[in-house]
Structures are given as C-alpha cells and as structure tokens.
Design an enzyme around this catalytic site. Sequence first.
Site, PDB file in Angstrom:
ATOM      1  N   SER A  81       0.798  -1.382   0.052  1.00 17.64           N
ATOM      2  CA  SER A  81      -0.539  -0.385  -0.260  1.00 17.64           C
ATOM      3  C   SER A  81       1.164   0.939  -0.330  1.00 17.64           C
ATOM      4  O   SER A  81       0.246   2.497  -0.338  1.00 17.64           O
ATOM      5  CB  SER A  81      -1.127   0.021   1.390  1.00 17.64           C
ATOM      6  OG  SER A  81       0.097  -0.256   1.864  1.00 17.64           O
ATOM      7  N   LYS A  86       1.050   4.564   6.590  1.00 13.04           N
ATOM      8  CA  LYS A  86       0.590   5.391   5.489  1.00 13.04           C
ATOM      9  C   LYS A  86       1.085   6.449   5.614  1.00 13.04           C
ATOM     10  O   LYS A  86       1.577   7.310   7.133  1.00 13.04           O
ATOM     11  CB  LYS A  86      -1.118   5.748   5.777  1.00 13.04           C
ATOM     12  CG  LYS A  86      -1.764   4.682   5.948  1.00 13.04           C
ATOM     13  CD  LYS A  86      -1.853   3.765   4.714  1.00 13.04           C
ATOM     14  CE  LYS A  86      -2.861   2.723   5.030  1.00 13.04           C
ATOM     15  NZ  LYS A  86      -2.532   1.287   3.828  1.00 13.04           N
TER      16      LYS A  86
END
Length: 326
Positions: free
Chosen positions: A104, A174
């Site tokens: 990701s 993230k």
Amino acid sequence: MGDVAVGARSGHDGEEHRGRPVAAGPAPDGAVTSGSDPGAGGGEPPADEPPRPGGGGGAGGAAPAPRRPRSFWKELPILIGIALVLALLIKTFLVQAFSIPSASMENTLKEGDRVLVDKLTPWFGSEPERGEVVVFHDPDNWLAGEATTDPNAFQTFLSWIGLMPSAEEKDLIKRVVGVGGDTVTCKGTGPLTVNGKALNEPYVYPGNTPCSQDDQGGQFSVKVPKGYIWVMGDHRQNSRDSRYNQSDKHHGMVPVDQVVGRAIVKAWPITRWGTLPVPDTFDQPGLNAQSSSGPALAVAPQGLALVGVVPVVLWRRRRQEPSWKR
C-alpha cells in the site's frame, strides 16, 4: 677586602666557618645539602616528576597492588542484562522497528522493508504533520480479514525487546495528507487538494492517479477535526486508507493519540536504506502549515542522545585516570 672566601674552614676538622658567606657551587662529595636541593632526597620531588602514589617512596608509602580485572565470563551476564534493559527502554521511548506487510505504500516502502519509527517526539507533545509517514494503531478494525501469523518463541522474544516487529500489534503505516482543520478533496483522477491547494505528488505509485474514480470512497471532500489526521497510501489504487473507512466510528480519521510515531529511516534491506523526509509539496504557501515547534522537536532524539552520552564519557575518563590525579 671585598673578596668572599669560598669553602673556608676552621682548623677544626668538620666545623664550618660561621658568619662568612659561601659561594654557590657543586657540593663536594659527602657535603650536606639543603632540603630544597633535588639531590637531597628529603622533601618534595623534582618539579618535572609527578608525586608517587601512596605518599612518596618512604618505607610506609608503597603503591597499592593493582586490582585484578574481572573475568569476561563473569561480566558477560551483566553486559547482557544491561543490553536487554537498554533495548526495552529504546523500544518503549525512543525507536522501534516495524515491518511493511503490504504494497500500500509502494514505491516509497515495499513489502518486507523494515523501518525505524521515532517514538520519542510524541512524548513531548509533537503531533503528526502533513507529508510524514506514520505508524498508528488500528483505529476501528481497518485490518479486519487480514491474515495473521503465529510467531515462534524466539521471534516473540525479539519482538518483545524491539529487535523484531511484533506480530500481535495491529498497526498500519500511511502518509499524513491532512491534519486538524484541513479540508482534503479528491475529484475525478486528481490532483488531490488540501485547503484548495493542489499537491504535486511524485511519491504516488507510477501509473496510479492521485484520486480514484469509484463510489467506495475514492471521491470525497472532508474536513479533518482537531485531534485527528487523514491518511492515504502512496499506492493509491491499492491502499485501504482513510478514504475507504469513512463508515467507521471516526469517519475514516485517525485519532492523534493512536499514532505510534513517525517512520524516519528505511533500515532493511541495506540496499533500500534511506531516510523518509517530508516532500516539498507540503511546504508550499497557503497550506496553513503548523507552527515550527514540530521540526524543533524532531531533532530531540539526537539532542537528548548527546546529552546522555556526555556523563558516560566523563565517567569513563575519570575511571581511566591514575588514582594520584583524582
């Protein structure tokens, strides 16, 4: 008259002339010398020689016998114990290693990379800033359905002391896109805007668009509340981030108190080593950047490390000094 007699003696053997000055010069063999004469052997040693340990070279001033060094095998358990305590302290308060479990964050971080996360600055009130890559606890079951592994005893021990990532901790990694007070918007394929300013995002995975055209959360306009952050993966079309968790109790936001720390270094594999700086796009005018207290706190680990090392160095230098200098 006026001449000074040198070495004059009376007729009595061994009796000095009294009342007459004697010129300076080398004393004959067996002559009596003053206490300040370096050759006399009494009083202080010459100026260019250090005092002898133990109070001089007299009969009662012998130097103490040197202590025998402790056996390495006796010191080894102590050293291991100190190392474990330090490792636990570092893991708890300073730096911890984390493993990247998915794609990701490609290409910034690849699956299997190891990163070091700064855990110290949050203790001093520093909050995440735009552009930082952060590790945070799962806010509300974001990892539902993700496969988990069962570590063996050795892996569990290493993760306990911080030398390996913990398989039991449900953490995500993230990039921070919005902080409290920001309005973050995605329309069409992009660009992503923050407070109306378009972001140039060179870190986005090649071939991806900054925004995703779908009805699952790829199109949005959100206002980030105080005490929360909005996060997105760099692999935009392969990241289940804030966009796709807007139905949870935080509406896709991550509470600041759930942030473990900022990822600062890619530590492994060695061919991927590098820092994780904030991209320049987040420095552009008009983003209402946070105060400069954040960057100042970001150097706190190095400053505190230096302060902590100085007493150790001084202590070691004192131990190495000879006892007569103490």
